[in-house]
Motif scaffolding. Structure first.
Motif: not given
Lengths: 162, 274
Positions: B72-73, B160-161, B273
């Motif tokens: 995710r990160e 996130r973008s 996302t």
């Protein structure tokens, strides 16, 4: 580095006491001291995959660890497969699909996929090929090994459903 | 720590052993003492706090590649970690081990430099933090004192973008890369590059950011023409060793190809996302 060290190794559920030089590779201790010669020594630098065993359930090259590092860990070798006299699905499939000729690489392949298929029961052919890239086979040309793994995976899924 | 302080240059810490043990088996490395880090479970962790992902040195590649926090990160790190060696190698090899080993073609040093990570080093004398771009000094040579152990790495979380891409070319699957590229890309609302981090590995003694290309991209939209121009610039910017096995002209072509592919992929992952 001289002398030997007394250690306890747990292999296939049995604990063995062995006296080994600290620089003795795990694969050599398995073969020479414990006489578990199903694990093969190939390239001795992690490339060929022939010596792959399971350490705490995860595949590892037995040529890239020293036996003294393995105290307190659960080791499994090819001898634990089919210990009750019945072949595991992947062993059966390798036989049926002609996934081996000389058999030198086979133990490492069985141990690698023992862990992989447990964690990834529905692999694609691409994924199987990616994992198999870590095990060299000079006989088969790999096609039959890929078929065998896919067949074993599907049989294991069916067995799990029953 | 006490063992490292006691034995100094005589000792080598060993983690996954996927690089050091082959070197010892081939008698290229002959350390007098090995200090085994494998049972230091406190060095196997992933913590996310205040925009920083801190990963323990003993975290295995397989976990780095699949941990939800990393995917995710730091999707760039997860993807790169998943290309290291082979499946079985990734179960043993560790983040810290790969960074101190510092093979010029390795994935993790490239990602650490591209994302501007901080390397955390510990010894009986205390804690020292070094920026990744200062940590890698030359081929297999890093800024670490003989009594120090790398304990963790702090990565700034990717937005996130942020668009990203990792790509490499190797002779066979699982081999070291002949060349590799890692990108992190941000754009403003008008679709112009607001930040590009452009890392390149395998073609120089240590992984490097191509700042000239990063600056050239700034403020531009990335259509096909611009991508081709930036890739050409990247390929001109590198200064690879010229050997019969790997001619410099071939490496330049690889970098051009990898740069085009990666820039395109980074624009495609923009704003995705997870």
């Amino acid at each position: 580095m001289s002398g030997t060290k007394q250690i306890f190794l747990t292999v296939n559920g049995e604990t063995h006491e062995v006296s080994v030089p600290p620089r003795k590779l795990l694969v050599d201790v398995l073969r020479d001291d414990l006489h578990l010669t199903g694990t093969h020594t190939g390239c001795e630098h992690g490339v060929c995959g022939a010596c792959t065993i399971l350490v705490d359930g995860q595949p590892a090259r037995a040529c890239l660890s020293y036996a003294v590092q393995m105290e307190g860990h659960e080791l499994r070798t090819i001898e634990a497969m089919a210990a009750d006299g019945e072949l595991k699905p992947l062993q059966r499939a390798l036989h049926e699909e002609h996934g081996l000729q000389c058999g030198f690489c086979t133990a490492g392949i069985v141990m690698t996929f023992e862990a992989y298929l447990r964690d990834n029961p529905e692999p694609t052919e691409d994924e199987v090929r990616d994992v198999l890239s870590g095990n060299l086979c000079r006989c088969t040309g790999y096609q039959n090994i890929v078929s065998a793994v896919l067949k074993a995976a599907s049989e294991m899924r069916e067995e799990a459903q029953v | 720590m006490a063992l490292m302080a006691r034995f100094g240059t005589e000792a080598k810490p060993i983690s996954g052993g996927q690089s050091l043990t082959p070197m010892m088996n081939m008698r290229i490395a002959r350390p007098a003492h090995l200090v085994d880090l494998n049972d230091l479970l406190e060095l196997d962790f992933i913590r996310v706090a205040d925009g920083v992902v801190e990963i323990g040195a003993m975290t295995r590649h397989a976990r780095v590649a699949s941990a939800p926090e990393v995917v995710r990160e730091l999707p760039l790190l997860a993807e790169a970690a998943n290309t290291i060696g082979h499946y079985a190698i990734r179960q043993r090899g560790t983040l810290g081990g790969s960074l101190v080993h510092a093979d010029p073609a390795a994935q993790l040093p490239l990602i650490a430099v591209t994302l501007g990570a901080e390397i955390v080093l510990k010894s009986v004398r205390g804690l020292r933090i070094v920026a990744a771009q200062d940590f890698f000094l030359s081929i297999m040579t890093v800024d670490i004192a003989e009594d120090e152990i790398l304990t963790s790495v702090r990565f700034p979380a990717m937005g996130r973008s942020t668009g990203w891409a990792f790509d490499l070319v190797s002779r066979r699957r699982g081999d070291f890369a002949m060349a590799s590229v890692a990108l992190a890309l941000d754009m403003d609302d008008a679709g112009r590059v607001s930040s590009l981090r452009f890392g390149i590995g395998g073609v120089s003694p240590v992984p490097a950011r191509l700042e000239v290309v990063e600056q050239a991209a700034f403020g531009h939209q990335l259509q096909a023409g611009m991508i081709a121009a930036l890739a050409a610039q990247a390929s001109a910017e590198i200064d690879p060793e010229d050997t019969p096995q790997l001619p410099a002209t071939y490496l330049r072509e690889l970098v051009d190809l990898l740069s085009r592919r990666s820039l395109k992929k980074a624009t495609e992952t923009l704003g995705e996302t997870v």
